[in-house]
Enzyme design. Sequence first.
Site, PDB file in Angstrom:
ATOM      1  CG  ASP A 128       2.129   6.643   2.753  1.00 20.70           C
ATOM      2  OD1 ASP A 128       2.300   5.542   3.314  1.00 20.70           O
ATOM      3  OD2 ASP A 128       4.014   6.596   3.273  1.00 20.70           O
TER       4      ASP A 128
ATOM      5  NE  ARG B 199       6.292  10.840   1.928  1.00 21.51           N
ATOM      6  CZ  ARG B 199       5.382  11.047   2.754  1.00 21.51           C
ATOM      7  NH1 ARG B 199       4.114  10.222   2.822  1.00 21.51           N
ATOM      8  NH2 ARG B 199       4.627  12.550   2.864  1.00 21.51           N
TER       9      ARG B 199
ATOM     10  NE  ARG C 138      -0.830  -0.366   4.734  1.00 15.66           N
ATOM     11  CZ  ARG C 138      -1.425  -0.374   6.524  1.00 15.66           C
ATOM     12  NH1 ARG C 138      -2.652  -0.807   6.031  1.00 15.66           N
ATOM     13  NH2 ARG C 138      -0.267  -0.943   7.012  1.00 15.66           N
TER      14      ARG C 138
END
Length: 243
Positions: free
Chosen positions: A51, A194, A49
């Site tokens: 973001d 990130r 999944r």
Amino acid sequence: MRYFIEFSYNGKNYFGYQIQPDAISVQEELEKALSTILREEIKTTGAGRTDTGVHAKKIFAHFDTEQELSEELPRRLNSFLPPDISIHRIFKVKDDFHARFDATYRMYEYYISLSKNPFTQESAWQHWKRSMDIDKMNEACKILFEYEDFTSFAKLKTDNKTNICKMYKAEWEQNGTELKFTVSANRFLRNMVRAIVGTMVEIGTGKLKPEDLRKVIEDKNRNAAGTSAPAHGLYLVDVGYEF
């Protein structure tokens, strides 16, 4: 019968891949198109999944149906789907083959623009106000391989059962005024890439030293790491399987 879908998407308009309440997702669009064409309710399971705002150049999902699928299905799906989602191929796999659990690795790329570039405002982090030392960033990359617990880069309050990840690749490359970070592991935590990029940028700009990364990781505290890099510079580029 179980089928795999290979597809890609621009994540700008989506709240990630996975279906969300009261928010548009890639999974919702994909299942809606499949269900319409096949005239039955189709549920998909993705390789992972992403973001909100993150892109995927290559990702897989699986679904089950009793129907023998036509070779024309990818083309028909692309006609139903919005322009920012593209189906590349659909193929049959073993009935127990799983898009998420049978993946052997995931690979991401992150892009940073070192000059003000009006053509990459939505596809790369515009980081042109301060220079970065790519050699120090690559020095820090080597430290990542010393660890497997990446709690410091995990989003807080998630349902992760473990924060253990096996790192396979981590390196920065510069091509003109563009920086590209390539990272591969058996699995990634939510927001992990990130958070790593944000911390690496602090090393590249001199706020942290490469060796400071060890303390960041060993603290096992998200607050010890850097601010998460913007989502629009991140791309899932490959998922590996032993087909």
